[in-house]
Scaffold this motif. Structure first.
Motif, mmCIF file in Angstrom:
data_model
loop_
_atom_site.group_PDB
_atom_site.id
_atom_site.type_symbol
_atom_site.label_atom_id
_atom_site.label_comp_id
_atom_site.label_asym_id
_atom_site.label_seq_id
_atom_site.Cartn_x
_atom_site.Cartn_y
_atom_site.Cartn_z
ATOM 1 N N SER A 113 0.820 -1.214 0.000
ATOM 2 C CA SER A 113 0.000 0.000 0.000
ATOM 3 C C SER A 113 0.854 1.265 0.000
ATOM 4 C CB SER A 113 -0.955 0.009 1.192
ATOM 5 O OG SER A 113 -0.248 0.162 2.389
ATOM 6 N N PHE A 114 2.135 1.158 0.349
ATOM 7 C CA PHE A 114 3.019 2.312 0.317
ATOM 8 C C PHE A 114 3.428 2.675 -1.110
ATOM 9 C CE2 PHE A 114 3.158 2.371 4.759
ATOM 10 C CZ PHE A 114 3.851 3.485 5.174
ATOM 11 N N PHE A 115 3.288 1.733 -2.049
ATOM 12 C CA PHE A 115 3.642 1.996 -3.439
ATOM 13 C C PHE A 115 2.403 2.466 -4.194
ATOM 14 C CE2 PHE A 115 6.829 -0.830 -1.790
ATOM 15 C CZ PHE A 115 7.992 -0.195 -2.189
ATOM 16 N N ASP A 116 2.016 3.682 -3.876
ATOM 17 C CA ASP A 116 0.815 4.318 -4.395
ATOM 18 C C ASP A 116 1.230 5.398 -5.394
ATOM 19 O OD1 ASP A 116 -1.450 5.997 -4.718
ATOM 20 O OD2 ASP A 116 -2.205 5.403 -2.763
ATOM 21 N N VAL A 117 0.549 5.483 -6.512
ATOM 22 C CA VAL A 117 0.889 6.471 -7.538
ATOM 23 C C VAL A 117 0.840 7.881 -6.963
ATOM 24 C CG1 VAL A 117 0.140 7.460 -9.738
ATOM 25 C CG2 VAL A 117 0.077 4.996 -9.396
ATOM 26 N N ILE A 118 -0.203 8.192 -6.250
ATOM 27 C CA ILE A 118 -0.350 9.532 -5.682
ATOM 28 C C ILE A 118 0.681 9.757 -4.579
ATOM 29 C CG2 ILE A 118 -1.924 11.052 -4.424
ATOM 30 C CD1 ILE A 118 -4.200 9.645 -5.993
ATOM 31 N N GLY A 119 0.930 8.749 -3.749
ATOM 32 C CA GLY A 119 1.926 8.875 -2.687
ATOM 33 C C GLY A 119 3.337 9.034 -3.222
ATOM 34 N N LEU A 120 3.662 8.323 -4.302
ATOM 35 C CA LEU A 120 4.995 8.457 -4.892
ATOM 36 C C LEU A 120 5.166 9.832 -5.533
ATOM 37 C CD1 LEU A 120 5.454 4.894 -6.389
ATOM 38 C CD2 LEU A 120 6.480 5.832 -4.317
ATOM 39 N N TRP A 121 4.102 10.357 -6.143
ATOM 40 C CA TRP A 121 4.163 11.717 -6.679
ATOM 41 C C TRP A 121 4.352 12.718 -5.539
ATOM 42 C CZ3 TRP A 121 5.628 14.327 -10.494
ATOM 43 C CH2 TRP A 121 5.231 15.639 -10.688
ATOM 44 N N GLN A 122 3.713 12.471 -4.425
ATOM 45 C CA GLN A 122 3.885 13.325 -3.249
ATOM 46 C C GLN A 122 5.344 13.293 -2.790
ATOM 47 O OE1 GLN A 122 1.200 12.292 -0.114
ATOM 48 N NE2 GLN A 122 2.135 13.667 1.341
#
Length: 105
Positions: free
Chosen positions: A54-63
């Motif tokens: 769940s840490f490998f999220d598109v939005i989270g990685l962009w953040q």
């Protein structure tokens, strides 16, 4: 802080659109609402693996990318040093999250 709020707003819009245009409310999972992370595609995996994925999220990685750029500009350090700090804290959060998921399962 503004990046976090924008990220949460983007997640909310994606959830609303998903529920509006196709997904049923019965299959809705509040902890993993839409397929922006890898854990969404592995619903039968264990809790620790789900926490890690769940840490490998598109939005989270962009953040993370935006945080690295912002830290480099504000702290007036190289992008590599800013990335080391930001990604270091992200990895620490990942390890703590996986540890808690493993301990409570």
């Amino acid at each position: 802080m503004h990046v976090c709020l924008a990220s949460e707003a983007a997640d909310g819009v994606i959830v609303d659109l998903t529920l509006l245009f196709g997904n049923s409310a019965d299959s809705y999972d509040g902890r993993n609402p839409v397929g922006t992370n890898l854990a969404y595609y592995m619903p039968d995996s264990g809790p620790a693996l789900k926490a890690a994925l769940s840490f490998f999220d598109v939005i989270g990685l962009w953040q993370l990318v935006l945080l690295v750029i912002g830290m480099a500009i504000v702290a007036k350090v190289s992008t590599g040093k800013a990335a080391a700090v930001v990604v270091g804290w992200w990895v620490l959060g990942l390890l703590v999250s996986v540890g808690i998921a493993a301990a409570t399962s």
